[in-house]
Each structure stands twice: as C-alpha cells, then as structure tokens.
Design a protein around this motif. Structure first.
Motif, mmCIF file in Angstrom:
data_model
loop_
_atom_site.group_PDB
_atom_site.id
_atom_site.type_symbol
_atom_site.label_atom_id
_atom_site.label_comp_id
_atom_site.label_asym_id
_atom_site.label_seq_id
_atom_site.Cartn_x
_atom_site.Cartn_y
_atom_site.Cartn_z
ATOM 1 N N PRO A 141 -12.329 110.819 93.504
ATOM 2 C CA PRO A 141 -12.891 110.345 92.232
ATOM 3 C C PRO A 141 -13.264 108.870 92.339
ATOM 4 C CG PRO A 141 -10.839 111.543 91.886
ATOM 5 C CD PRO A 141 -10.963 111.318 93.350
ATOM 6 N N ARG A 142 -14.260 108.477 91.583
ATOM 7 C CA ARG A 142 -14.689 107.082 91.596
ATOM 8 C C ARG A 142 -13.649 106.218 90.891
ATOM 9 N NH1 ARG A 142 -20.198 108.223 88.634
ATOM 10 N NH2 ARG A 142 -18.627 109.147 87.318
ATOM 11 N N ASP B 215 -21.669 117.843 93.162
ATOM 12 C CA ASP B 215 -21.804 117.468 91.755
ATOM 13 C C ASP B 215 -22.169 116.004 91.581
ATOM 14 O OD1 ASP B 215 -21.334 119.992 90.889
ATOM 15 O OD2 ASP B 215 -19.267 119.659 90.240
ATOM 16 N N VAL B 216 -21.911 115.180 92.579
ATOM 17 C CA VAL B 216 -22.251 113.765 92.466
ATOM 18 C C VAL B 216 -23.372 113.399 93.436
ATOM 19 C CG1 VAL B 216 -19.991 113.077 91.621
ATOM 20 C CG2 VAL B 216 -20.415 113.111 94.075
ATOM 21 N N GLY B 217 -24.027 114.385 93.977
ATOM 22 C CA GLY B 217 -25.199 114.106 94.785
ATOM 23 C C GLY B 217 -24.915 113.567 96.166
ATOM 24 N N LEU B 218 -23.724 113.808 96.685
ATOM 25 C CA LEU B 218 -23.464 113.428 98.077
ATOM 26 C C LEU B 218 -23.760 114.643 98.961
ATOM 27 C CD1 LEU B 218 -20.224 111.248 98.074
ATOM 28 C CD2 LEU B 218 -22.436 110.645 99.054
ATOM 29 N N PRO B 219 -24.609 114.468 99.945
ATOM 30 C CA PRO B 219 -25.091 115.633 100.704
ATOM 31 C C PRO B 219 -24.106 116.119 101.761
ATOM 32 C CG PRO B 219 -26.130 113.652 101.519
ATOM 33 C CD PRO B 219 -25.271 113.226 100.370
ATOM 34 N N LEU B 220 -22.977 116.611 101.299
ATOM 35 C CA LEU B 220 -22.012 117.241 102.205
ATOM 36 C C LEU B 220 -22.098 118.740 101.977
ATOM 37 C CD1 LEU B 220 -18.966 114.863 101.696
ATOM 38 C CD2 LEU B 220 -20.427 115.000 103.688
ATOM 39 N N PRO B 221 -22.676 119.469 102.883
ATOM 40 C CA PRO B 221 -22.915 120.887 102.648
ATOM 41 C C PRO B 221 -21.653 121.721 102.778
ATOM 42 C CG PRO B 221 -23.700 120.278 104.824
ATOM 43 C CD PRO B 221 -23.225 119.005 104.168
ATOM 44 N N SER B 222 -21.747 122.915 102.223
ATOM 45 C CA SER B 222 -20.653 123.873 102.362
ATOM 46 C C SER B 222 -20.517 124.320 103.810
ATOM 47 C CB SER B 222 -20.922 125.110 101.493
ATOM 48 O OG SER B 222 -20.892 124.785 100.137
ATOM 49 N N VAL B 223 -19.313 124.759 104.137
ATOM 50 C CA VAL B 223 -19.046 125.330 105.454
ATOM 51 C C VAL B 223 -18.531 126.747 105.217
ATOM 52 C CG1 VAL B 223 -17.810 125.069 107.622
ATOM 53 C CG2 VAL B 223 -18.429 123.039 106.295
ATOM 54 N N PHE B 224 -19.109 127.695 105.940
ATOM 55 C CA PHE B 224 -18.728 129.096 105.755
ATOM 56 C C PHE B 224 -17.859 129.556 106.914
ATOM 57 C CE2 PHE B 224 -22.258 128.561 102.989
ATOM 58 C CZ PHE B 224 -22.055 129.462 101.948
ATOM 59 N N GLY B 225 -16.857 130.353 106.579
ATOM 60 C CA GLY B 225 -15.975 130.892 107.607
ATOM 61 C C GLY B 225 -16.659 131.984 108.419
ATOM 62 N N ARG B 226 -16.265 132.069 109.682
ATOM 63 C CA ARG B 226 -16.759 133.152 110.543
ATOM 64 C C ARG B 226 -15.740 134.280 110.509
ATOM 65 N NH1 ARG B 226 -16.814 128.565 113.406
ATOM 66 N NH2 ARG B 226 -15.003 129.225 114.615
ATOM 67 N N THR C 160 -22.033 103.292 95.553
ATOM 68 C CA THR C 160 -21.692 103.754 94.213
ATOM 69 C C THR C 160 -21.807 102.602 93.216
ATOM 70 O OG1 THR C 160 -20.192 105.417 95.086
ATOM 71 C CG2 THR C 160 -19.887 104.798 92.791
ATOM 72 N N VAL C 161 -22.442 102.870 92.113
ATOM 73 C CA VAL C 161 -22.598 101.875 91.056
ATOM 74 C C VAL C 161 -21.920 102.411 89.807
ATOM 75 C CG1 VAL C 161 -24.265 100.716 89.553
ATOM 76 C CG2 VAL C 161 -24.743 100.969 91.994
ATOM 77 N N ALA C 162 -21.146 101.556 89.149
ATOM 78 C CA ALA C 162 -20.456 101.968 87.934
ATOM 79 C C ALA C 162 -21.464 102.438 86.896
ATOM 80 C CB ALA C 162 -19.636 100.804 87.379
ATOM 81 N N GLY C 163 -21.119 103.511 86.229
ATOM 82 C CA GLY C 163 -21.987 104.014 85.183
ATOM 83 C C GLY C 163 -23.020 105.008 85.662
ATOM 84 N N ARG C 164 -23.108 105.191 86.957
ATOM 85 C CA ARG C 164 -24.046 106.183 87.474
ATOM 86 C C ARG C 164 -23.283 107.323 88.115
ATOM 87 N NH1 ARG C 164 -29.617 104.779 87.753
ATOM 88 N NH2 ARG C 164 -29.784 106.799 88.776
ATOM 89 N N LYS C 165 -23.726 108.537 87.807
ATOM 90 C CA LYS C 165 -23.029 109.708 88.307
ATOM 91 C C LYS C 165 -23.130 109.808 89.825
ATOM 92 C CE LYS C 165 -23.554 114.729 88.281
ATOM 93 N NZ LYS C 165 -24.446 115.809 87.874
ATOM 94 N N SER C 166 -24.304 109.527 90.341
ATOM 95 C CA SER C 166 -24.541 109.726 91.771
ATOM 96 C C SER C 166 -24.650 108.390 92.485
ATOM 97 C CB SER C 166 -25.830 110.509 91.987
ATOM 98 O OG SER C 166 -25.748 111.764 91.365
ATOM 99 N N PRO C 167 -24.142 108.315 93.709
ATOM 100 C CA PRO C 167 -24.343 107.096 94.491
ATOM 101 C C PRO C 167 -25.794 106.993 94.955
ATOM 102 C CG PRO C 167 -23.253 108.770 95.804
ATOM 103 C CD PRO C 167 -23.390 109.339 94.426
#
Lengths: 196, 618
Positions: free
Chosen positions: B165-166, B179-190, B588-595
């Motif tokens: 959390p910020r 949800d906050v626009g950081l491009p960390l993609p999902s990882v799927f199990g094999r 990250t800037v205060a008051g903004r949802k996404s960095p």
C-alpha cells in the motif's frame, strides 16, 4: 650520391607512378557514386523482453498506456517505423478490420536503435469473453495489418477477463508453454457476449 | 555546437556524401594522412554531453557527471524489470525499489561499483487443491479417492501480483498491482501430475487410476505477495468454486502452496430455479460473478432440461463483493444473456424471456461535419429491456462490429435499445464517441442506421530544455495518456479516451489530436538523448486537470530539466548479468491512484542500462 641514397631515389622514382596510379584509383573509388543501398529490414521485436511475457495470459487490462511494452530493434533508427494494435483480428475481414491503436514514429539522427512501444487497451474495447490482442510492427503499412514488402514482426497475447482460461480452450501448447495462438481463435466476427 | 545541445549532431556516417571538389580534396587528404579515419558513429546521441562542469553552466545547478549534464538530487522510485532470457527471471516481471538496488546483495559481482545490484530471485512453488470427505459430501461431488483421504481437484491457478500500500493508505490493504496501473502480469501455474510430486512430500493423491493433472508448479518472486486464484477444471467446477487467497512467498527455493477446501469456508448453497419462456437453454451455464472484476466466484452449472434447479457454492468471498447471477449461452451462440445483480438478493426464480430472433442491422459511420466515411470499431450494449414480454427481465446483449473504409457496418442485434461506443480507427482524425441511444425495432432487416463522429479536439504545446535560452526540444515524442479511472460495471463503455502520440517539431511545438477526456501529457526526449521524460498533469496557470472536450487546449511550454543519472548494472540472484531486460521506472505521487512511468531502458550485454530521470513536476 652515396649508394644508399641512389637506391632510395631509384625506388622513389619506381614507386611514384604506382602510388600515383593507386591514388588515382582510390580517388575514383571515393567519388560519390551510387553505392548499393543497404537493404531495408523490418523492425524486429525483442520477444524475450516483451511485457507482459508472451507465455502468460492477460487477465486484466487497466487502460493505461504502459501495460504493454514491446522493445523493437531497428535496423536503421533514422528510418522510422510504424506499429498497430488489433483486437481479434479476423483475416476474412481483411483491410476492413481497423487497428484500435497505432502510430507512425519518425526516424531521427542519433536515435538509439532499440525503441520501446508502449500501449494500453481499454476494457470497453474488449468486452466480456476471451480475446486476442496483437501488435504488428513494420517500416510502414500498405493497408491495416499488411506491411510493406520489407515485412513485419508481431506479438500476440491471449486475454481472458474471468481468469478462467478453460473457457477459452483453443490455446495450443497449454498455458505456460509456448503461448502459441491459432489464427482467429476466439475471434468471432461479432465478438458476442456468449463467451464467459 | 555547444557541449549541451538539445539538437542531435549528425554522426559521421550520416553526413551527406561530399560533392566532387570536396571528394577530391578528401581523397588527397586521405593520401596525405592515411591515419585520418573518421570516428565511428556514437553509441548514443551526442546531445546533453559535457566534459567539465562549465559546459553545464547554462543550466544553473547542473554539473557534469559521467559526461552528462545532470543534477545530483537522488529520489526513490520503483522499477519493474521484465524479461532477461538466460537469467532466472525469463518471462517474469520483478518489482523493486531503487533504494533496494544494493551492491551488498551482489557483492561478489559488483565489487566497488556502487551503481550495481541484484534483483530478487524466484522460488519454485508447487501446490494442489484438495477436498476432504466432508467437503465432498457437502457439495455432493465425490472424487473417488481413498476412504477418508483428502483428494486433489484438477485446477487452473493464477497468481496476481500484489504491491505494498502507498504511504498513508491502510497498511493492511491488499492492493493488486493491476489496480494501480503497475504492469506486473499474472503468472499461471503449469499442471503437473501426481507422479511429478516427490513421493515424500505428502501431497494429496488423485486416487487409484487417476490420470488428470492434480497439482501445479510455478516460479514466483521470492519475498513477494500474490493473490492466488484457483479455478477447478471442468467437470469439477460444477461443484467446487474458485478460491482467492492472499499468499506471501518466503525467501526459500522451494515452497509448498497447497489449499484444501474446508466445509466452513464454503457458502451455504444458493439455489435457483431456472426456466424459459420458450427457448431451449440446453448447454447454457449458470454461475455467480463479481460485477466489478467480472470474475466467476461460484461453481458453474451447465443446463440440460428445463426447468432446472441449480445449486451454486462460493468460497471465501469478500462480503463486500457485488455479485450477479449470469445465465449465459454457450460459446459461439448469438443470444442475449441473463444477468441479475444482487440488490441485495437475487430472486430464486429466474425465467429466460422470449426475445425473438436477431435482427440484421446495417448502417454507416460518418464524419460530422463533412460526411466522410470513417472506419471504426462499434461496441453495442443493451441499456433497456430487450423484449416487451417481460419488462423487468435483466436480459442483456453486447456485441462488436467493424465499419470498413467505406464506413459500412452490419451486425445481428436483438430488438431493444442500445448505447454504442464508436472508436474510429487510430489513423483517422475523428474522436471516439458514445451514442447514447440506438434503437433496434422488430423488423427483421434494418438498414441505413448512420452514426456520426466529430473531429478530435487537440492538445497544443511546446517542449524546451531548461537551459538559459529555453532551447526548443525537437524530435521528442509527445504522449497524451488518459488518466486511469476505475472501471464502472454499470457503465462499461463510459471510458473511451485512448492514448495518442506525436513528435515535436524543430521549434519544439506540437499539436496532438485526442479523444475527449482527461489526460496527462508526457514529453519523452528521444531515446539516447540523455534528457529525462517529463509529465505534465495539470494546466500551467490554473493547475486544473488537462480536460480536453472540444477545440484546442494549450498546455503551454513543458520544460525538460537536467536529469538524475540513475543508470545501474544488474545481476540476477545467481550472479548472472541481467542482459536484454526491459527496465521501467515508476514514481508515485500523493493523490494519484497510479504511479507515473518516468523512464525506460534496456540492459546491454554487460547488464548495464542508462536511465536519466526526473520526478514528475508538481
């Protein structure tokens, strides 16, 4: 004249015409003749550094312009390039299928030869169900999805909002394998709401 | 050319070929001085380069650091490192804070280089989804395992990365990176079979003769947190619901991540009586969904004969979740679905109404004014009851059509009222538009339904560097990026603004046509220029957001300051050079949802990247 000096002088005389001839030949070679142009080559995607990785399924699109990042290697950074993003590209629609996003990037002197294409996808562009997101990069496009004769490179992602990829079963190699995707899979022309 | 110049020098190989007299002179010069060979082209542009601090005097506080005019006011930011084949994170994205790039973590390789560090390593996760006898009895679905045993359920698994959390936010909050626009993609199990499990691991066993995959394996970043979604495979998904649980990955090479259903975690069965006013619903599915995320949260039943009584289970669902019951047609079937939101409860009796056949609708997308044909994507979403037989039935339909270069489109729709999101092709000058009312009557064939789209409004401005002369910055990429907003399930087509790009002219000016919306504007000096990316989030005078509605909006001159040199050398956790990795820096800037994305680079063969940054301007 000493013997050494005489030999040196004789060598100078003998070599001079040859040097002059060589110089003349050199000068001819450096004239601004029409050199064969370096063959153009389409931009090449650095697949290993593409984000999100091509082996995964995209389950969320956040609408930001940074979710998808595609590094491309340019053969000639001064030449510029073009890219386009398609959703569920349907070959039967051909040129009528427009990209949802794209840009033509002007080349520039001194540009680095690796450029990163950033783009995003709006959820309203996708709707429910499974979709295929595809980026194509080329020197230029003749019509949408068709590159100039120098060819193109492309990457695709599979999108499933529910995270339930079993509902989008047409995925060769399985999740986490090669990420291969069959042409026009899940790309019903109407993209209807049936695919939950 | 001064040492600090926003315009690029021509590199030697780019200079025009000399004309004849010059060529002869050059030839003579070559004969006379055979050692006078031109320098090779520079690896990076020769702008923003310096030899001494004096070269940077035009910038005031700038000093010459690593042959680049820069300022030495470090700040903390976040990096997302992606890719890097040949290391232990191929195909992964790793989040780390700049201050955590510590040479002590890679001491053996960094030596005295303080601009050096290592990324976190990966842990190998193996897991399985189990159901004990009590659970099997509760959901009335036996898994045919040994008596009294916990039996595994074949499943798909998705790990979605979480981020801290910020500052100022609830420290216990679970924040999905997406949800906050950081491009960390999902990882799927094999999927892996029982044979793949070490025999001594105590994993639940799939039962005698089991051939299904009964577990999963996946690599995840050590020390990170994820939301793990397990989604049982068909046919087990008709009884066993998906489960979402936060997991924290320890700093271990191997991690067990097993989960077993417990009866106490399952919801009380929710029962629905599904009928139809004429249509056969064989093959249709019934399930509960989270309206916000559109994820299925219950077991899913496939209908056969009607009327049918359907029992659905959920497991560990947040009580705040807004769910809805969805009766959906099979894939490939063009038919409306039934979606009933909980308000606050969902009626037990659900009847699919008579909706009639689909109508063939055609029309054209035209420019207004002018009447030119516009290629576009059209997304139709029903907004009012599709049928008059049951006015309150929540039948809904959504479909997409494409208008070709002639602007013509055709689509099958059901009688009713729709809203239409029209997104003209990116290369056209026309704006994405929401048509609020589009009626489809009971006629079988309906043509001539034109929709019009206006010209895009535009953003005007200029870019300059922060030297005393405010020299114009040419050839910079200008990006207008829509300010991310929360997805509204009640108005899924409300957000239409798309990103747009252009390039600054020789005088630094730019004009960028965009869809109506609220934007941040980036100036990205061309790659290799050693100037940082700058983002403007508000208008220069009023400090109001950059809201573009119609006409032209002037955002003034955006000044690109000297950068902070944040280049580094990176290793993976095994001490291998991180080659060919994509590096993206966020602030990250205060008051903004996404960095904000404030710079990007790629590592070279030595694991080194050049990154020149500046934090977003207030």
């Amino acid at each position: 004249m000493r013997r050494g000096a005489r030999i040196a002088a004789a060598l100078a005389c003998a070599v001079a015409p040859v040097s002059a001839a060589l110089a003349a030949v050199s000068c001819v070679l450096t004239e601004p003749v029409d050199l064969p142009a370096k063959p153009h080559r389409h931009p090449t995607i650095l697949h290993g550094a593409v984000a999100p990785p091509l082996s995964s399924v995209v389950s969320v699109v956040d609408g930001t312009d940074r979710q998808f990042a595609v590094p491309v290697q340019l053969d000639d950074p001064t030449q510029g390039y073009a890219w386009a993003v398609f959703i569920d590209y349907e070959p039967s629609l051909g040129a009528t299928h427009s990209p949802i996003q794209g840009n033509t990037v002007v080349g520039a002197e001194g540009n680095a030869d690796i450029q990163v294409i950033n783009f995003g996808v709006l959820q309203s562009s996708l709707g429910p169900g499974c979709h295929r997101i595809e980026l194509i990069v080329a020197l230029s496009f003749v019509v949408p999805h068709v590159a100039d004769p120098y060819g193109a490179d492309s990457v695709s992602w599979f999108y499933s909002p529910a995270g339930d990829v079993s509902g989008c079963s047409i995925f060769e190699g399985g999740i986490g394998a090669d990420g291969a995707f069959p042409p026009s899979a899940d790309a019903s022309p109407d993209g209807g709401s049936s695919a939950r | 050319m001064s040492a600090v110049d926003p315009r690029p020098e021509l590199s030697p190989r780019r200079r025009p070929l000399p004309r004849r007299p010059a060529a002869i002179a050059a030839c003579l010069a070559v004969i006379a001085c055979s050692g006078a060979i031109a320098d090779p082209p520079p690896a990076v542009a020769t702008v923003n380069r310096c030899a001494t601090d004096g070269d940077c005097a035009g910038y005031g506080s700038g000093t010459c650091e690593a042959a680049t005019c820069a300022v030495n006011v470090g700040f903390d930011y976040t990096l997302v490192v992606s890719g890097a084949a040949g290391t232990d994170i191929p195909g992964y994205s790793v989040l780390l804070r700049a201050r955590d790039i510590d040479p002590r973590r890679a001491a053996a390789r960094c030596g005295t280089n303080l601009r050096c560090g290592a990324i976190p390593g990966l842990s190998l996760i193996s897991g399985s989804l189990g159901a004990d006898e009590a659970t099997q009895r509760q959901v009335s679905r036996s898994l045919h395992g040994a008596a009294g045993a916990t039996v595994s359920v074949p499943t798909q698994v998705e790990y979605r990365p979480l981020v801290p959390p910020r500052p100022g936010d609830d420290p216990t909050a679970t924040v999905l990176a997406s949800d906050v626009g950081l491009p960390l993609p999902s990882v799927f199990g094999r999927p892996i079979s029982g044979d793949a499990f070490p025999s001594a691991s105590g994993k639940p066993w799939g039962g005698p003769g089991a051939t299904e995959a009964i577990g999963w394996a996946v690599s995840l970043v050590s020390g990170s947190s994820y939301m793990r979604y397990v989604m049982p495979d068909p046919p087990f998904d008709d009884a066993y619901p998906p489960v979402a649980i936060r997991v924290n990955i320890p700093q271990s090479q191997f991690v067990d991540d097993d989960y077993a259903y417990r009866p106490v975690d399952l919801s009380a069965p929710q029962t629905f009586d599904v009928g139809s006013d004429g249509a056969s619903l064989a093959g249709w599915t019934v399930a509960l969904y989270d309206r916000q995320s559109q994820r299925r949260i219950s077991s899913i039943k496939t209908l056969a004969d009607l009327p049918a009584t359907v029992v659905l289970y959920t497991s560990l669902v947040d009580p705040a979740t807004k769910m809805e019951l969805v009766v959906a047609p099979p894939r490939g079937t063009i038919a409306p679905e039934l979606g009933f939101p909980a308000a606050p409860t969902i009626p037990r009796a659900q009847t699919y109404p008579r909706v009639g056949p689909a109508r063939h609708v055609s029309g054209r997308v035209l420019a207004a004014p002018g009447g030119d044909a516009v290629p576009a994507q059209l997304t139709f979403r029903s907004t009012e009851p599709l049928t008059s037989s049951i006015q309150n039935s929540p039948v809904r339909y959504r479909a997409t059509a494409w208008a070709d270069a002639s602007g013509d489109f055709a689509i099958d729709l059901f009688q009713g009222v729709y809203e239409v999101a029209v997104a003209p092709a990116g290369e056209t000058p026309y704006a994405a538009t929401l048509i609020p009312r589009f009626e489809v009557s009971e006629d079988d064939v309906q043509g001539g339904k034109s929709v019009s789209v206006p010209l895009k409004p535009s953003i005007h401005g200029a870019a300059a560097v922060s030297d005393a002369a405010r020299s114009p910055l040419a050839e910079a990429v200008v990006v207008a990026s829509p300010v991310p907003g929360a997805f509204d399930p009640d108005h899924p087509l409300a957000v239409l603004a798309r990103g747009a790009q252009t390039t600054t002219a020789a005088d630094g000016s730019f004009t960028l046509p965009v869809d109506p919306g609220t934007y941040d504007v980036w100036i990205q000096p061309r790659t290799g220029s050693r100037f940082p990316w700058v983002v403007r989030t508000s208008l220069p005078d009023s400090k109001a957001p950059i809201v573009v509605s119609a006409g032209h909006l002037d955002v003034g001159t955006i000044v690109v300051p000297l950068p902070v040199d944040e280049g580094r050398t990176l290793f993976d956790s095994e001490g291998r050079l991180l080659q060919g990795a994509l590096i993206r820096a966020f602030y990250t800037v205060a008051g903004r949802k996404s960095p904000f994305l404030i710079g990007e680079a790629m590592t070279d063969a030595n694991g080194k990247y050049e990154l020149y940054l500046t934090p977003p301007q207030p």
